[in-house]
Design a protein around this motif. Sequence first.
Motif, PDB file in Angstrom:
ATOM      1  N   ALA A 245      -9.677  14.713   1.692  1.00 42.13           N
ATOM      2  CA  ALA A 245     -10.578  14.517   2.829  1.00 42.13           C
ATOM      3  C   ALA A 245     -10.486  13.091   3.361  1.00 42.13           C
ATOM      4  N   ALA A 246     -10.101  12.142   2.485  1.00 46.39           N
ATOM      5  CA  ALA A 246      -9.999  10.741   2.894  1.00 46.39           C
ATOM      6  C   ALA A 246      -8.615  10.402   3.434  1.00 46.39           C
ATOM      7  N   GLY A 247      -7.710  11.381   3.487  1.00 52.45           N
ATOM      8  CA  GLY A 247      -6.374  11.134   4.033  1.00 52.45           C
ATOM      9  C   GLY A 247      -5.413  10.487   3.054  1.00 52.45           C
ATOM     10  N   TYR A 248      -5.781  10.438   1.774  1.00 54.23           N
ATOM     11  CA  TYR A 248      -4.867   9.898   0.759  1.00 54.23           C
ATOM     12  C   TYR A 248      -4.071  11.028   0.114  1.00 54.23           C
ATOM     13  N   HIS A 249      -2.987  10.648  -0.574  1.00 60.41           N
ATOM     14  CA  HIS A 249      -2.228  11.602  -1.372  1.00 60.41           C
ATOM     15  C   HIS A 249      -2.639  11.455  -2.825  1.00 60.41           C
ATOM     16  N   LEU A 250      -2.679  12.563  -3.539  1.00 57.75           N
ATOM     17  CA  LEU A 250      -3.031  12.510  -4.954  1.00 57.75           C
ATOM     18  C   LEU A 250      -1.822  12.865  -5.813  1.00 57.75           C
ATOM     19  N   PHE A 251      -1.558  12.011  -6.815  1.00 57.28           N
ATOM     20  CA  PHE A 251      -0.601  12.355  -7.875  1.00 57.28           C
ATOM     21  C   PHE A 251      -1.400  12.715  -9.104  1.00 57.28           C
ATOM     22  N   ILE A 252      -1.261  13.929  -9.595  1.00 58.32           N
ATOM     23  CA  ILE A 252      -1.928  14.302 -10.837  1.00 58.32           C
ATOM     24  C   ILE A 252      -0.946  14.050 -11.982  1.00 58.32           C
ATOM     25  N   ARG A 253      -1.388  13.292 -12.980  1.00 57.51           N
ATOM     26  CA  ARG A 253      -0.527  12.962 -14.120  1.00 57.51           C
ATOM     27  C   ARG A 253      -1.211  13.400 -15.399  1.00 57.51           C
ATOM     28  N   LEU A 254      -0.444  13.871 -16.351  1.00 58.95           N
ATOM     29  CA  LEU A 254      -1.002  14.335 -17.621  1.00 58.95           C
ATOM     30  C   LEU A 254      -0.603  13.376 -18.732  1.00 58.95           C
ATOM     31  N   TYR A 255      -1.600  12.860 -19.469  1.00 57.67           N
ATOM     32  CA  TYR A 255      -1.218  11.946 -20.549  1.00 57.67           C
ATOM     33  C   TYR A 255      -1.005  12.650 -21.864  1.00 57.67           C
ATOM     34  N   GLY A 256      -1.397  13.927 -21.969  1.00 52.43           N
ATOM     35  CA  GLY A 256      -1.097  14.725 -23.162  1.00 52.43           C
ATOM     36  C   GLY A 256      -1.782  14.223 -24.412  1.00 52.43           C
ATOM     37  N   GLY A 257      -1.356  14.762 -25.543  1.00 50.60           N
ATOM     38  CA  GLY A 257      -1.911  14.325 -26.822  1.00 50.60           C
ATOM     39  C   GLY A 257      -3.258  14.950 -27.088  1.00 50.60           C
TER      40      GLY A 257
ATOM     41  N   GLN B  88       0.845  -1.200   0.000  1.00 47.85           N
ATOM     42  CA  GLN B  88       0.000   0.000   0.000  1.00 47.85           C
ATOM     43  C   GLN B  88       0.875   1.243   0.000  1.00 47.85           C
ATOM     44  N   THR B  89       0.462   2.264  -0.727  1.00 46.49           N
ATOM     45  CA  THR B  89       1.247   3.495  -0.784  1.00 46.49           C
ATOM     46  C   THR B  89       0.524   4.674  -0.149  1.00 46.49           C
ATOM     47  N   GLY B  90      -0.802   4.538   0.059  1.00 42.73           N
ATOM     48  CA  GLY B  90      -1.570   5.669   0.561  1.00 42.73           C
ATOM     49  C   GLY B  90      -1.780   6.737  -0.492  1.00 42.73           C
ATOM     50  N   SER B  91      -1.476   6.409  -1.760  1.00 41.14           N
ATOM     51  CA  SER B  91      -1.585   7.398  -2.833  1.00 41.14           C
ATOM     52  C   SER B  91      -2.531   6.921  -3.925  1.00 41.14           C
ATOM     53  N   VAL B  92      -3.123   7.883  -4.603  1.00 42.03           N
ATOM     54  CA  VAL B  92      -3.995   7.612  -5.740  1.00 42.03           C
ATOM     55  C   VAL B  92      -3.497   8.464  -6.903  1.00 42.03           C
ATOM     56  N   ALA B  93      -3.477   7.885  -8.102  1.00 41.54           N
ATOM     57  CA  ALA B  93      -3.067   8.647  -9.282  1.00 41.54           C
ATOM     58  C   ALA B  93      -4.301   9.114 -10.044  1.00 41.54           C
ATOM     59  N   PHE B  94      -4.286  10.353 -10.475  1.00 44.45           N
ATOM     60  CA  PHE B  94      -5.387  10.898 -11.269  1.00 44.45           C
ATOM     61  C   PHE B  94      -4.809  11.363 -12.603  1.00 44.45           C
ATOM     62  N   TRP B  95      -5.216  10.683 -13.677  1.00 48.96           N
ATOM     63  CA  TRP B  95      -4.692  10.993 -15.002  1.00 48.96           C
ATOM     64  C   TRP B  95      -5.708  11.819 -15.781  1.00 48.96           C
TER      65      TRP B  95
END
Lengths: 333, 333
Positions: A92-104, A63-70
């Motif tokens: 609010a849920a105590g997770y970390h968010l990584f925002i990633r861009l897929y481009g194109g 588990q990383t405690g993180s969520v990725a948002f693409w």
Amino acid sequence: MLKKNVNISELAARLGLSKGSVSRILNDPQAPFAPETRRRVMAMAAELEYRPNAIARALATGQTGSVAFWLRDLSTTYNAHVAQAFETQIEAAGYHLFIRLYGGGGEDDGKPFPQMTPENADGIVTHGAPPRGWTSMAQSASRPAPLVLTGAIMDPEAIDWVGIDFYGVSRAAVEHLLAPGRKRVALLTPHNMRDDRRVAYMDVMAEAGLPPEVIEAGGESRSDVRRSLAEYIDAHGYPEAMFCHNDDAAIAACRVLRDLGLQTPGDVALVGCDGIEDIEYLTTPLSTIVLPIDEMCALAWRYLKRRMQEPDAPPQRITLQPALALRASSGVS
Amino acid sequence: MLKKNVNISELAARLGLSKGSVSRILNDPQAPFAPETRRRVMAMAAELEYRPNAIARALATGQTGSVAFWLRDLSTTYNAHVAQAFETQIEAAGYHLFIRLYGGGGEDDGKPFPQMTPENADGIVTHGAPPRGWTSMAQSASRPAPLVLTGAIMDPEAIDWVGIDFYGVSRAAVEHLLAPGRKRVALLTPHNMRDDRRVAYMDVMAEAGLPPEVIEAGGESRSDVRRSLAEYIDAHGYPEAMFCHNDDAAIAACRVLRDLGLQTPGDVALVGCDGIEDIEYLTTPLSTIVLPIDEMCALAWRYLKRRMQEPDAPPQRITLQPALALRASSGVS
């Protein structure tokens, strides 16, 4: 100087315990150790301000405690709002968010799709990714990762999704623009977007026996749309109305029309799509399709949480209906 | 069903080699193995479409190929533009970007600052983080990570930075607003921001022997500023001019003034700050401070690359000067 963190090896050496024991005590509250041993480890970890290395913890616990948002990019206001709304849920849920861009660009732009690797996150939410994006993502995982798709309605097998149904509301928008007897109603769209906004537009025009007029901009930013639309009107004259793929395109259209001395809606009526905050700052209030951004993000997070906890839960799908808000730009006051 | 990736263990079993040998051949082109062995491993990896697990690769090589970019939020257009501009730099270099939001308000809002952990990335760039943010970030690393700060000018020890000097240009903006003999020139600012925009405003007003008038909004979004400013004018009347902390605040102010039937610049002159694209879509062109976003992001990436390659390189610092662009909103046509 920067302060160096203590690691598991140093903790273990100070405690006279093995690294494996220290790691298990720190990562697993159920691991079978004597309460006194557990207490000593926790006290030493606290005293030395031990903070686990994220990579080591991910390997140890899975588990990383993180969520990725693409999402594609941050060049439209709508995308920035969606990313911010998802961050609000996750934080609010105590997770970390990584925002990633897929481009194109659009579905058919031929660019390779980046690998959406979930290894640094417990789950992934994508927004607006084309099918080849989900496929790439699902296959690039060393194990299938919890994944929720959001955006235009879709129906992939074995993937959870929160879809927005653009078809009905887009039909209503085009019919609204045709209602006063207008014949020349165009679709203004960035790239060669092929989603249900375009399908609905083509269907309504065909049913009305009118030729479709698609104005495709060379890119998605406001300046791209502005340049393309100005060139188009210079070559072909202006239509009586435009159904715009998104509000950024509609805002660019307002500027082009104003520069040409044309009135909205008198000369050219407009309907946008997204319902971004920016349209409240236009001189002529913009008719638009208001998308349920907050609801979409809340449901995506609820689905993802369940999928992370129960990998074998049944498929989770929902279709959300946007609302057509009619204002002065299409003649409603 | 989703396709499962082959891992190092499976590759090793098929090749009749140890996992350690396969891992070293895949991760280190200099590892001492017979050319034929290396060729067999690479061929099998290609045939089975082996893709390394990012966590395992990070542990094996110490490199992730990723960079983290931290900024407060995506609720202002300026922040979304900065994130997009940094992504453009990073993507061109073949790196992956993780966008992270640290949230919170101004420097003094008392909220805890999140740990900015670099473990999933080879380096970090932050934008606009207050000093307690850098400190938290630098100390939360299990080793000090390559780190570059961007945003308002700063001078921390032992950290690389690309600063923007707001002082001189902000002085010029306030002096420009005072020049026609105006006495009541206010500062419109979200939260209780305390950077050089405010310092310059206070200095110029003091030197002119005029009382400062600071209008603090309850938040940073346009709707926050709009609500606070409307309440303020209702209670205190309107100033002759406003120097706005950012363009989003200026855009909100335009809307409030229009709703009150006030003219810009006739009743209230405005100068914004940021130079975001949105201001091209206002009816009255907005005077603003144009920040060098692309240059800032390009330099930040150049500094970070060097720091990742040479941890002991000398400090890298630069101060960039923004430009004051005067337009109709402050009486320049």
